[in-house]
Design a protein around this motif. Sequence first.
Motif, PDB file in Angstrom:
ATOM      1  N   LEU A 124       1.319  -1.100   0.095  1.00  0.00           N
ATOM      2  CA  LEU A 124      -0.268  -0.512  -0.009  1.00  0.00           C
ATOM      3  C   LEU A 124       0.713   1.324   0.002  1.00  0.00           C
ATOM      4  CD1 LEU A 124      -3.310   0.721   0.135  1.00  0.00           C
ATOM      5  CD2 LEU A 124      -2.110   1.687   2.754  1.00  0.00           C
ATOM      6  N   VAL A 125       2.019   1.166   0.983  1.00  0.00           N
ATOM      7  CA  VAL A 125       2.993   2.244   0.863  1.00  0.00           C
ATOM      8  C   VAL A 125       3.346   2.296  -0.454  1.00  0.00           C
ATOM      9  CG1 VAL A 125       4.894   3.679   1.699  1.00  0.00           C
ATOM     10  CG2 VAL A 125       3.075   1.837   3.331  1.00  0.00           C
ATOM     11  N   ASP A 126       3.226   1.316  -1.148  1.00  0.00           N
ATOM     12  CA  ASP A 126       4.035   1.395  -2.558  1.00  0.00           C
ATOM     13  C   ASP A 126       2.794   2.487  -3.882  1.00  0.00           C
ATOM     14  OD1 ASP A 126       6.737   0.127  -2.288  1.00  0.00           O
ATOM     15  OD2 ASP A 126       6.456  -1.079  -3.060  1.00  0.00           O
ATOM     16  N   LYS A 127       1.742   1.887  -3.991  1.00  0.00           N
ATOM     17  CA  LYS A 127       0.520   2.434  -4.164  1.00  0.00           C
ATOM     18  C   LYS A 127       0.631   3.909  -3.628  1.00  0.00           C
ATOM     19  CE  LYS A 127      -2.274  -2.037  -4.125  1.00  0.00           C
ATOM     20  NZ  LYS A 127      -3.324  -2.302  -4.076  1.00  0.00           N
ATOM     21  N   ALA A 128       0.820   3.956  -2.944  1.00  0.00           N
ATOM     22  CA  ALA A 128       0.898   5.481  -2.759  1.00  0.00           C
ATOM     23  C   ALA A 128       1.259   6.753  -2.855  1.00  0.00           C
ATOM     24  CB  ALA A 128       1.080   5.698  -0.975  1.00  0.00           C
ATOM     25  N   ILE A 129       3.218   5.570  -3.112  1.00  0.00           N
ATOM     26  CA  ILE A 129       4.267   6.203  -3.612  1.00  0.00           C
ATOM     27  C   ILE A 129       3.832   6.269  -5.246  1.00  0.00           C
ATOM     28  CG2 ILE A 129       6.619   5.873  -4.391  1.00  0.00           C
ATOM     29  CD1 ILE A 129       7.465   4.717  -1.569  1.00  0.00           C
ATOM     30  N   GLU A 130       3.327   5.693  -5.750  1.00  0.00           N
ATOM     31  CA  GLU A 130       2.857   5.894  -7.317  1.00  0.00           C
ATOM     32  C   GLU A 130       1.908   7.079  -7.150  1.00  0.00           C
ATOM     33  OE1 GLU A 130       1.943   1.578  -8.677  1.00  0.00           O
ATOM     34  OE2 GLU A 130       1.395   2.272 -11.004  1.00  0.00           O
ATOM     35  N   ILE A 131       1.452   6.299  -6.906  1.00  0.00           N
ATOM     36  CA  ILE A 131      -0.064   8.000  -7.073  1.00  0.00           C
ATOM     37  C   ILE A 131       0.813   8.594  -6.832  1.00  0.00           C
ATOM     38  CG2 ILE A 131      -2.254   9.114  -6.375  1.00  0.00           C
ATOM     39  CD1 ILE A 131      -3.154   6.064  -5.659  1.00  0.00           C
ATOM     40  N   ALA A 132       2.182   9.055  -5.907  1.00  0.00           N
ATOM     41  CA  ALA A 132       2.083  10.717  -5.402  1.00  0.00           C
ATOM     42  C   ALA A 132       3.222  10.868  -6.272  1.00  0.00           C
ATOM     43  CB  ALA A 132       1.961  10.827  -4.626  1.00  0.00           C
ATOM     44  N   GLY A 133       3.539  10.461  -7.218  1.00  0.00           N
ATOM     45  CA  GLY A 133       4.715  10.933  -8.259  1.00  0.00           C
ATOM     46  C   GLY A 133       3.930  10.907  -9.080  1.00  0.00           C
ATOM     47  N   ARG A 134       3.038  11.185  -9.201  1.00  0.00           N
ATOM     48  CA  ARG A 134       1.972  11.736 -11.074  1.00  0.00           C
ATOM     49  C   ARG A 134       1.549  13.142 -10.990  1.00  0.00           C
ATOM     50  NH1 ARG A 134      -2.454   7.391 -12.979  1.00  0.00           N
ATOM     51  NH2 ARG A 134      -3.204   9.900 -14.138  1.00  0.00           N
ATOM     52  N   PRO A 135       1.911  13.938 -12.182  1.00  0.00           N
ATOM     53  CA  PRO A 135       2.703  14.983 -12.361  1.00  0.00           C
ATOM     54  C   PRO A 135       1.477  15.984 -11.987  1.00  0.00           C
ATOM     55  CG  PRO A 135       2.812  14.313 -14.564  1.00  0.00           C
ATOM     56  CD  PRO A 135       2.711  12.820 -13.329  1.00  0.00           C
ATOM     57  N   ASP A 136       0.010  14.894 -12.292  1.00  0.00           N
ATOM     58  CA  ASP A 136      -1.411  16.105 -12.025  1.00  0.00           C
ATOM     59  C   ASP A 136      -2.053  15.996 -10.731  1.00  0.00           C
ATOM     60  OD1 ASP A 136      -1.566  12.728 -12.136  1.00  0.00           O
ATOM     61  OD2 ASP A 136      -3.384  13.141 -13.438  1.00  0.00           O
ATOM     62  N   VAL A 137      -0.950  14.787  -9.622  1.00  0.00           N
ATOM     63  CA  VAL A 137      -1.843  14.328  -8.114  1.00  0.00           C
ATOM     64  C   VAL A 137      -1.224  15.166  -7.151  1.00  0.00           C
ATOM     65  CG1 VAL A 137      -1.505  12.406  -6.679  1.00  0.00           C
ATOM     66  CG2 VAL A 137      -2.053  12.048  -8.677  1.00  0.00           C
ATOM     67  N   ILE A 138      -1.998  15.879  -6.657  1.00  0.00           N
ATOM     68  CA  ILE A 138      -1.660  16.377  -5.121  1.00  0.00           C
ATOM     69  C   ILE A 138      -2.359  15.381  -3.891  1.00  0.00           C
ATOM     70  CG2 ILE A 138      -2.377  18.133  -3.278  1.00  0.00           C
ATOM     71  CD1 ILE A 138      -2.638  20.161  -4.792  1.00  0.00           C
ATOM     72  N   PHE A 139      -0.903  15.088  -2.825  1.00  0.00           N
ATOM     73  CA  PHE A 139      -1.170  13.558  -2.257  1.00  0.00           C
ATOM     74  C   PHE A 139      -1.242  14.158  -1.086  1.00  0.00           C
ATOM     75  CE2 PHE A 139       0.128   9.971  -0.389  1.00  0.00           C
ATOM     76  CZ  PHE A 139      -0.754   8.660  -1.088  1.00  0.00           C
ATOM     77  N   CYS A 140      -1.491  13.961  -0.762  1.00  0.00           N
ATOM     78  CA  CYS A 140      -2.588  14.414   1.600  1.00  0.00           C
ATOM     79  C   CYS A 140      -2.224  13.672   1.798  1.00  0.00           C
ATOM     80  CB  CYS A 140      -3.227  14.884   1.279  1.00  0.00           C
ATOM     81  SG  CYS A 140      -3.569  16.759   0.339  1.00  0.00           S
ATOM     82  N   SER A 141      -1.093  13.520   3.437  1.00  0.00           N
ATOM     83  CA  SER A 141      -1.386  12.594   4.184  1.00  0.00           C
ATOM     84  C   SER A 141      -0.377  13.259   5.619  1.00  0.00           C
ATOM     85  CB  SER A 141      -0.045  11.636   3.369  1.00  0.00           C
ATOM     86  OG  SER A 141       0.068  10.964   4.947  1.00  0.00           O
ATOM     87  N   PHE A 142      -1.320  12.219   6.793  1.00  0.00           N
ATOM     88  CA  PHE A 142      -0.606  12.703   8.591  1.00  0.00           C
ATOM     89  C   PHE A 142       0.808  12.840   7.690  1.00  0.00           C
ATOM     90  CE2 PHE A 142      -4.849  11.356   9.582  1.00  0.00           C
ATOM     91  CZ  PHE A 142      -5.945  12.536   9.328  1.00  0.00           C
ATOM     92  N   GLY A 143       1.844  13.162   9.268  1.00  0.00           N
ATOM     93  CA  GLY A 143       3.462  13.432   8.454  1.00  0.00           C
ATOM     94  C   GLY A 143       3.776  12.083   9.259  1.00  0.00           C
ATOM     95  N   ASP A 144       3.102  11.308   9.694  1.00  0.00           N
ATOM     96  CA  ASP A 144       3.855   9.829   9.981  1.00  0.00           C
ATOM     97  C   ASP A 144       3.877   9.153   9.010  1.00  0.00           C
ATOM     98  OD1 ASP A 144       1.054   9.907  10.415  1.00  0.00           O
ATOM     99  OD2 ASP A 144       1.371   8.755  11.841  1.00  0.00           O
ATOM    100  N   MET A 145       3.375   8.954   8.332  1.00  0.00           N
ATOM    101  CA  MET A 145       2.778   8.744   6.806  1.00  0.00           C
ATOM    102  C   MET A 145       4.166   8.848   5.505  1.00  0.00           C
ATOM    103  SD  MET A 145       0.948   5.728   7.318  1.00  0.00           S
ATOM    104  CE  MET A 145       1.668   4.863   5.989  1.00  0.00           C
ATOM    105  N   LEU A 146       4.822   9.816   5.711  1.00  0.00           N
ATOM    106  CA  LEU A 146       5.331  10.481   4.703  1.00  0.00           C
ATOM    107  C   LEU A 146       7.147   9.020   4.656  1.00  0.00           C
ATOM    108  CD1 LEU A 146       3.741  12.576   3.969  1.00  0.00           C
ATOM    109  CD2 LEU A 146       5.547  14.257   4.101  1.00  0.00           C
ATOM    110  N   ARG A 147       7.194   9.168   6.260  1.00  0.00           N
ATOM    111  CA  ARG A 147       8.952   8.431   6.192  1.00  0.00           C
ATOM    112  C   ARG A 147       9.003   6.862   6.202  1.00  0.00           C
ATOM    113  NH1 ARG A 147      10.713   9.111  10.729  1.00  0.00           N
ATOM    114  NH2 ARG A 147      13.069   8.835  10.054  1.00  0.00           N
ATOM    115  N   VAL A 148       7.521   6.468   5.875  1.00  0.00           N
ATOM    116  CA  VAL A 148       7.862   4.850   6.252  1.00  0.00           C
ATOM    117  C   VAL A 148       8.481   4.691   4.809  1.00  0.00           C
ATOM    118  CG1 VAL A 148       5.975   2.918   5.939  1.00  0.00           C
ATOM    119  CG2 VAL A 148       5.534   5.347   6.970  1.00  0.00           C
TER     120      VAL A 148
END
Length: 322
Positions: free
Chosen positions: A30-54
Amino acid sequence: MRFGLDQLIPEAINLIHGPGCPVCVTPLELVDKAIEIAGRPDVIFCSFGDMLRVPGSQKDLLAVKAAGGDVRIVYSPLDAVKLARSNPNREVVFFAVGFETTAPANAMAVVHARQQGLANFTLLVFHVLVPPAMEAILSSPQNRVQGFLAAGHVCTVMGFAEYPPLAQRYRVPIVVTGFEPVDILHGLLLCVQQLETGRAEVENQYARSVRPEGNRTAQEIVRQVFQVVPRKWRGVGNIPKSGLGLSPAFEAFDAERRFGVADHTVEEPAECISGLVLQGVKKPPECPAFGSRCTPEHPLGATMVSSEGACAAYYRYRRPAR
Ligand code: SF4
């Protein structure tokens, strides 16, 4: 750990961290899916801070941000809804990770987005439920748990009607407990008193916050938006009926569908024993990588990332002097 309670109580009582931190049980894929989506140029990916370093299998969300991805830390899913309204030409995705505690606000965000007609807002959902995880631990042949301090914040939302059948079936005391040091000590006392008198009941130590029926308004909005689904827990495996996913009426808000992120499974790093830590079979210092190859600055596993994670807590408060 922070107040040294584990060192103050008699040695006969062994406190074990369970899979009680949502960051720690979010599977690698699921972290990999988040990374895949967040890397798209049309996406603003929002998260609580602690997930960013997982860590994902290759990198983390912070690395995506460093490489130019539009990854933003928000403090509420409703902030992500506002972003979707003010950026109609971008896709706004909120990483909806958590237990029953965060599900009502995430459900509310979806309802708001629908009311505002926002077609550019989606959730990447990983909600998990506590009682099925407790049952999975209790039914494991490796189980060592003789009593539970049930999380007071989860019960504040959900109440505790689901616990008496577990207490009876597995003959374990379950004490709904708060988070101050005195709450933990009181919860332990009630638990030990039950064990010493041969009882296996549900008691509410955290009555100043928890009502038996919980917060019905919050439960109702969760029921509207989500449905119970099976979930894979990192380190524990698949548990039936242990999570929440968007119900068919709200599937248009499902980021996995919107972005067609492929289903793939990823192996945990062989060195990381966080699965055994989460199940209470091993303690973090028993991991060969603890404090050397694995630290909060360079975590190998999720339990070293979150401040709620067992490995991070041991690192911070119980690291042996060097
Ligand atoms: S210390 Fe690091 S490698 Fe070891 S179990 Fe914890 S997170 Fe995994």
